[in-house]
Write a protein that holds these residues in place. Structure first.
Motif, PDB file in Angstrom:
ATOM      1  N   PHE A  94       0.921  -1.150   0.020  1.00 36.24           N
ATOM      2  CA  PHE A  94      -0.304  -0.024   0.070  1.00 36.24           C
ATOM      3  C   PHE A  94       0.793   1.368  -0.178  1.00 36.24           C
ATOM      4  O   PHE A  94       0.554   2.178  -0.706  1.00 36.24           O
ATOM      5  CB  PHE A  94      -0.966   0.134   1.309  1.00 36.24           C
ATOM      6  N   GLU A 118       1.044   4.175  -3.135  1.00 37.31           N
ATOM      7  CA  GLU A 118       0.548   5.476  -2.712  1.00 37.31           C
ATOM      8  C   GLU A 118       1.942   6.283  -3.176  1.00 37.31           C
ATOM      9  O   GLU A 118       1.485   7.475  -3.742  1.00 37.31           O
ATOM     10  CB  GLU A 118       0.513   5.523  -1.075  1.00 37.31           C
ATOM     11  N   ALA A 147      -6.127  -0.884  -4.491  1.00 46.36           N
ATOM     12  CA  ALA A 147      -6.139   0.594  -4.471  1.00 46.36           C
ATOM     13  C   ALA A 147      -6.318   1.467  -5.502  1.00 46.36           C
ATOM     14  O   ALA A 147      -6.852   2.498  -5.581  1.00 46.36           O
ATOM     15  CB  ALA A 147      -4.316   0.691  -4.185  1.00 46.36           C
ATOM     16  N   ILE A 167     -10.016  -0.797   3.270  1.00 52.17           N
ATOM     17  CA  ILE A 167     -10.604  -2.000   2.533  1.00 52.17           C
ATOM     18  C   ILE A 167     -11.162  -2.958   3.538  1.00 52.17           C
ATOM     19  O   ILE A 167     -10.596  -3.304   4.606  1.00 52.17           O
ATOM     20  CB  ILE A 167      -9.343  -2.427   1.828  1.00 52.17           C
ATOM     21  N   LYS A 222      -4.664   3.928   1.197  1.00 54.42           N
ATOM     22  CA  LYS A 222      -5.651   3.000   1.903  1.00 54.42           C
ATOM     23  C   LYS A 222      -5.188   2.590   3.072  1.00 54.42           C
ATOM     24  O   LYS A 222      -3.964   2.373   3.522  1.00 54.42           O
ATOM     25  CB  LYS A 222      -5.667   1.850   0.823  1.00 54.42           C
ATOM     26  N   GLN A 239     -13.150   3.432  -1.734  1.00 53.19           N
ATOM     27  CA  GLN A 239     -13.156   3.440  -0.344  1.00 53.19           C
ATOM     28  C   GLN A 239     -11.944   3.656   0.367  1.00 53.19           C
ATOM     29  O   GLN A 239     -10.925   2.975  -0.284  1.00 53.19           O
ATOM     30  CB  GLN A 239     -13.829   1.900   0.206  1.00 53.19           C
ATOM     31  N   GLU A 240     -11.916   4.318   1.426  1.00 45.80           N
ATOM     32  CA  GLU A 240     -10.452   4.687   2.002  1.00 45.80           C
ATOM     33  C   GLU A 240     -10.064   3.339   2.849  1.00 45.80           C
ATOM     34  O   GLU A 240      -8.978   3.198   3.082  1.00 45.80           O
ATOM     35  CB  GLU A 240     -10.469   5.682   3.015  1.00 45.80           C
TER      36      GLU A 240
END
Length: 480
Positions: A325, A329, A366, A374, A336, A371-372
């Motif tokens: 993640f 990013e 991602a 998961i 996330k 949605q922020e």
């Protein structure tokens, strides 16, 4: 009885008590402290025959203290303990000159054994480490299986020993090979990788050793091979089990003599490379089938290193998820988070594609979902699609598999020539790619009996013999 004074530094009173009891029972004199300042005072005064120290202490980090200890008393062995069980902890311990690195919790019997070995070793063999490279962590995981890999890698960094990495597809074999190079003494040299499965069989020798102008049709100029490109560095031979027998013979000669000749050349070329090989196949089985040289296997398998599949290191999945993640990013995808129930689902999954499959899943999560956080439902949805994908194929898949293999062969074939037109003879090259494994497998199945192999294939016995000669197939008879 063993003898010697052991200096122990750890801010955890329970650890000090356990080490004091174990070392005292083993016959050693023990001095205990909870801080780096006292440890440095003892070392400066000439006390102690060996040091056992935690990395993180209240007043100073052991990695900052270690260079001073090695400069003042280079022959004093230092064993580093740490609860920060990452790859970089093991590497920094080695680079700072630690004799050994032990992740917490550790086995007391193993510690006592290491202490005895360190004190018995001649002082001239105690080697100091190199400076810290400051690179980012290339390997992730704190499981016992990964800890053992970190320790082995730390021992190998300052050597040129040949390493054979085995493991299923997707376990990170090239990542380990790059870590060996990037943190080793050849880090300033090139890292060159070649995948045997992606190169047409009749081009592998030219890829490895280069070729002279006019060596074969289409060779319009001299070309350097991977050995020449990797000179002074590391050559990573991926999927070594797919190397054809004729190329194996030439590679063995290079490993034995330290020199080679380019295809079409006559002048020997000296080589200075570290070899790291990798395979997802059982090379012993290939040896029994006559598809891999046993003498080459022993040359490559100097230090065997098995990478565990992800299903054997499920406790590493949360760290890997956070790592991936973070990577996506940095690549510009939204940040996330993941709920615990989703992590639990990921740990229960079998991961046939290993770490590579997990990374691909994280990238999809991602990229595709706004949605922020998961959730377990999103993970279940993606995993169910992954599990169902292979089952969607109808009927006999052998034709599809063969078509895919030919397509991959053509893609790799044309990729080797860029914008230039490849040499003629593509039809026969593809036939050779199909015939070699087909005939080799038939001979292996019939234990080298050419009459039975010819009957199995439905070809004339003389035709089979001619193909064996033309393709240079090594026939090994097995009486089992």
């Amino acid at each position: 009885m063993p003898s010697g004074t052991i200096l122990v530094a750890d801010d955890d009173a329970a650890i000090r008590t356990v080490l004091n009891q174990a070392l005292s029972r083993a016959g050693y004199t023990v001095q205990l402290t909870s801080n780096a300042a006292t440890l440095w005072r003892w070392v400066s005064s000439g006390d102690g025959d060996l040091v056992i120290t935690d990395v993180v202490m209240p007043d100073e980090n052991a990695f900052d203290l270690l260079p001073r200890i090695k400069k003042l008393r280079p022959d004093l062995p230092v064993i580093v303990m740490s609860a920060q069980n990452t790859f970089m902890t093991a590497i920094r311990a080695s680079e700072r000159g630690a004799y050994e690195y032990l992740p917490k919790p550790f086995d007391l019997k193993e510690l006592i054994s290491i202490v005895g070995r360190a004190l018995a070793e001649p002082k001239s063999k105690r080697v100091t480490g190199a400076d810290d490279s400051g690179e980012n962590i290339p390997l992730v995981g704190r499981s016992p299986a990964m800890q053992e890999i970190y320790r082995v890698l730390a021992r190998l960094m300052q050597t040129d020993l040949t390493v054979m990495i085995s493991g299923e597809s997707g376990t990170g074999k090239e990542l380990v090979a790059r870590a060996l190079h990037d943190y080793g003494k050849r880090r300033n040299g090139p890292f060159v990788a070649i995948n045997m499965a992606a190169i047409p069989r009749d081009l592998i020798e030219a890829e490895l050793f280069g070729h002279e102008k006019g060596a074969f049709t289409g060779a319009q100029a001299r070309s350097a091979g991977r050995f020449e490109q990797a000179d002074g560095g590391t050559l990573f031979l991926d999927e070594i089990g797919d190397m054809p027998m004729e190329a194996q013979t030439r590679l063995l000669r290079v490993l034995q003599q330290g020199e080679y000749t380019a295809v079409g050349g006559r002048t020997p070329i000296k080589t200075d490379v570290r070899i790291v090989a990798a395979t997802n196949k059982d090379l012993r089985q290939l040896i029994n089938q006559g598809l891999f040289r046993e003498d080459l296997y022993f040359r490559l398998n100097v230090v065997p290193l098995r990478l565990p599949p992800l299903r054997e290191r499920g406790e590493d999945i949360p760290d890997l998820v956070r790592h991936f993640f973070t990577l996506v990013e940095k690549e510009g995808l939204p940040a996330k988070q993941i709920e615990q129930a989703a992590l639990d689902q990921l740990r229960r999954y079998r991961w046939p594609g290993n770490v590579r499959e997990l990374e691909n899943l994280i990238r999809r999560l991602a990229a595709l979902y706004p949605q922020e956080v998961i959730t377990a439902n999103l993970v279940e949805q993606e995993l169910s699609q992954q599990s169902a994908a292979p089952a969607e194929q109808d009927g006999d898949s052998s034709e599809t598999d063969l078509s895919g293999s030919v397509e991959r062969f053509l893609n790799a074939y044309f990729a080797n020539f860029g914008d230039a037109l490849p040499p003629p003879g593509l039809y026969h090259r593809v036939l050779r790619e199909v015939e070699y494994p087909l005939l080799s497998s038939a001979l292996a199945a019939t234990r080298g009996n050419q009459i039975k192999a010819a009957e199995l294939l439905g070809v004339n016995r003389n035709t089979l013999r001619k193909k064996i000669r033309d393709l240079d197939i090594q026939v090994i008879r097995n009486s089992r």
